[in-house]
Scaffold this motif. Structure first.
Motif, PDB file in Angstrom:
ATOM      1  N   MET A 193       0.803  -1.164   0.042  1.00 21.97           N
ATOM      2  CA  MET A 193      -0.020   0.052   0.146  1.00 21.97           C
ATOM      3  C   MET A 193       1.048   1.166   0.055  1.00 21.97           C
ATOM      4  SD  MET A 193      -2.934   1.286   2.721  1.00 21.97           S
ATOM      5  CE  MET A 193      -1.800   2.218   3.712  1.00 21.97           C
ATOM      6  N   ASN A 194       0.459   2.252  -0.907  1.00 25.41           N
ATOM      7  CA  ASN A 194       1.073   3.515  -0.916  1.00 25.41           C
ATOM      8  C   ASN A 194       0.799   4.311   0.441  1.00 25.41           C
ATOM      9  OD1 ASN A 194       2.263   6.064  -1.178  1.00 25.41           O
ATOM     10  ND2 ASN A 194       1.698   5.898  -3.459  1.00 25.41           N
ATOM     11  N   ASN A 195       1.705   4.526   1.101  1.00 26.31           N
ATOM     12  CA  ASN A 195       1.481   4.968   2.635  1.00 26.31           C
ATOM     13  C   ASN A 195       2.005   6.595   2.831  1.00 26.31           C
ATOM     14  OD1 ASN A 195       3.936   4.768   2.793  1.00 26.31           O
ATOM     15  ND2 ASN A 195       4.138   3.230   4.592  1.00 26.31           N
ATOM     16  N   PHE A 196       2.241   7.149   1.723  1.00 25.57           N
ATOM     17  CA  PHE A 196       2.729   8.529   1.685  1.00 25.57           C
ATOM     18  C   PHE A 196       4.003   9.098   2.464  1.00 25.57           C
ATOM     19  CE2 PHE A 196      -1.569   8.592  -0.463  1.00 25.57           C
ATOM     20  CZ  PHE A 196      -1.332   9.393  -1.666  1.00 25.57           C
ATOM     21  N   ASN A 197       4.856   7.844   2.811  1.00 27.36           N
ATOM     22  CA  ASN A 197       5.822   8.403   3.720  1.00 27.36           C
ATOM     23  C   ASN A 197       6.674   9.475   3.081  1.00 27.36           C
ATOM     24  OD1 ASN A 197       5.547   6.387   5.299  1.00 27.36           O
ATOM     25  ND2 ASN A 197       7.012   4.988   4.829  1.00 27.36           N
ATOM     26  N   PHE A 198       6.680   9.905   1.782  1.00 28.10           N
ATOM     27  CA  PHE A 198       7.430  11.022   1.349  1.00 28.10           C
ATOM     28  C   PHE A 198       6.895  12.316   1.790  1.00 28.10           C
ATOM     29  CE2 PHE A 198       4.074  10.939  -1.625  1.00 28.10           C
ATOM     30  CZ  PHE A 198       4.150  12.162  -2.119  1.00 28.10           C
ATOM     31  N   ILE A 199       5.551  12.441   2.138  1.00 26.35           N
ATOM     32  CA  ILE A 199       4.889  13.602   2.729  1.00 26.35           C
ATOM     33  C   ILE A 199       5.467  13.895   4.311  1.00 26.35           C
ATOM     34  CG2 ILE A 199       2.744  14.568   3.521  1.00 26.35           C
ATOM     35  CD1 ILE A 199       2.759  14.313   0.600  1.00 26.35           C
ATOM     36  N   ASP A 200       5.750  12.842   4.805  1.00 23.09           N
ATOM     37  CA  ASP A 200       6.071  13.035   6.185  1.00 23.09           C
ATOM     38  C   ASP A 200       7.568  13.632   6.335  1.00 23.09           C
ATOM     39  OD1 ASP A 200       3.916  12.017   7.471  1.00 23.09           O
ATOM     40  OD2 ASP A 200       4.630   9.972   7.846  1.00 23.09           O
ATOM     41  N   GLU A 201       8.435  13.042   5.219  1.00 20.15           N
ATOM     42  CA  GLU A 201       9.847  13.601   5.055  1.00 20.15           C
ATOM     43  C   GLU A 201       9.819  14.947   4.709  1.00 20.15           C
ATOM     44  OE1 GLU A 201      11.478  10.814   2.135  1.00 20.15           O
ATOM     45  OE2 GLU A 201      11.181   9.201   3.460  1.00 20.15           O
TER      46      GLU A 201
END
Ligand SMILES: Cc1ncc(COP(=O)(O)O)c(C=O)c1O
Length: 399
Positions: free
Chosen positions: A1-9
């Motif tokens: 699943m795409n968990n949008f980790n790059f947003i948190d970064e």
């Protein structure tokens, strides 16, 4: 699943560099004192409500009465069924106010700039834009697809050299500038800009957002005050600042406005602004035109505040040209620290402005006509109190 980790970064990067924004929630009042969620009362010095009209009882009543007659929402775009008689009257009144043939109203000043610039300017054209122009001008130019040349802030010889060098490579050449620069509180060299435009056959578009209601005998802006209408036939303004309501407009020749109504995507593809808002603006416009005493009070407050702060040698201020008073800092940390102390210790709301909104961090103070003399003097004392923690600015530091 795409968990949008790059947003948190990305969010973490913003936090680490001191650039992450948080919203503060107002629960009462648009006047000088406002109450925030949690119960804190603060003295507002960060609004653009220059004439204090956002809480004027007649403006509020105009909004209420139009909502009762037409409903709250317009329910359709302007080109379908969203044009009430109020919209038509407002556009006629804005044209009269601006001394132009015609005018068109948008849901915001941002929408006006984006829509007008992308409608009038095409990809075969060149645009010469002041480096401090507002983000909505920048976005409008981007959307137009034109080639952009940025001239150094208010540097008309740089503007002229860019035009000379490039003009023949383009179908048309446009000069676009704010009249009052919102983050530095200075004024464009408009007469020289107009002369250059005429000399090289350039079209001009000016944004009077922070000048509308503040400059000119009837309050239409700097172009009126300096009598430069012949150079600047197309003007953009907002109703969100000195008018105390919301929305933006473009005033100009009939054919220009007609094309904008047909082509500006932020006009065509957006629901028409609420009739209640339009009626509030109509009342506000009357108060702007008849209320030169409000402008005088605004300027008087601004002068007292500026001269009080100027006595504090630790503060590096802008030159006094408009009611926008700016205190520059060397670092984001220092500006943030002063903004936080102003808020927490002194109950004054004038948060630090930092990149990407501006390059050099600053506190921007906007006095309004409804501030009392006590309010103004309180801010001067607050800066005297905070000055012990402020490092003196190196001489000659660029803005
Ligand atoms: C120079 C300038 N133009 C346009 C706008 C956008 O106006 P509005 O807030 O009505 O969208 C602003 C607002 O900050 C501005 O400062």
């Amino acid at each position: 699943m795409n968990n949008f980790n790059f947003i948190d970064e990305e969010l973490e990067l913003l936090t680490k560099s001191g650039l992450k924004r948080e919203l503060k929630t107002v629960i009462t009042g648009g006047g000088p004192w406002v109450e925030l969620l949690g119960g804190k009362r603060v003295l507002q010095f960060s609004s653009n409500n220059y004439l204090g009209l956002s809480t004027h009882p007649e403006v509020i009543n105009a909004l209420k009465s139009a909502a009762s007659k037409y409903g709250v929402g317009s329910t359709s775009s302007r080109l379908l069924s969203g044009t009430t008689e109020l919209h038509t009257v407002l556009e006629k009144s804005l044209a009269d106010f601006e001394n132009t043939e015609s005018a068109v109203f948008f849901s915001s000043g941002y929408a006006a700039n984006v829509g007008v610039l992308s409608a009038l300017i095409n990809k075969e054209d060149a645009v010469y834009s002041d480096e401090f122009n507002h983000a909505s001008i920048i976005d409008g130019i981007r959307l137009s697809g034109a080639t952009k040349f940025i001239y150094n802030h208010n540097d008309i010889s740089h503007l002229e050299s860019l035009i000379k060098e490039n003009k023949d490579n383009f179908k048309r050449n446009f000069i676009v500038t704010d009249t009052v620069f919102s983050m530095d509180g200075d004024i464009a060299s408009l007469e020289q800009t107009g002369i250059v435009a005429e000399k090289y056959n350039c079209f001009t578009v000016v944004d009077e957002a922070h000048a509308t209601g503040v400059f000119g005998k009837k309050g239409s802006g700097v172009i009126e005050e300096l009598n430069l209408g012949k150079y600047f036939p197309v003007k953009i303004g907002t109703c969100s600042k000195a008018f105390g309501v919301e929305g933006g407009f473009c005033a100009g020749p009939k054919n220009v406005i007609e094309l904008i109504k047909n082509k500006a995507r932020s006009f065509v593809f957006s629901t028409s602004p609420s009739p209640a808002v339009i009626n509030a603006i109509l009342k506000s416009l009357e108060l702007v035109i008849d209320g030169s005493w409000r402008r005088e009070k605004l300027w008087q407050n601004a002068k007292i505040l500026y001269s009080g702060l100027k006595k504090n040698f630790k503060l590096k201020l802008n030159d006094f040209k408009t009611p926008i008073i700016v205190i520059y800092f060397n670092s984001v940390e220092e500006a943030m620290s002063v903004g936080d102390k102003l808020f927490n210790e002194c109950h004054i709301w004038a948060p630090a402005i930092r990149p990407p909104s501006v390059k050099q961090p600053r506190i921007r103070l906007t006095p309004i006509s409804t501030h009392s003399q006590d309010d103004i003097e309180y801010v001067i004392r607050a800066f005297d109190h905070l000055a012990k923690d402020i490092k003196p600015q190196p001489l000659g530091m660029a803005n």
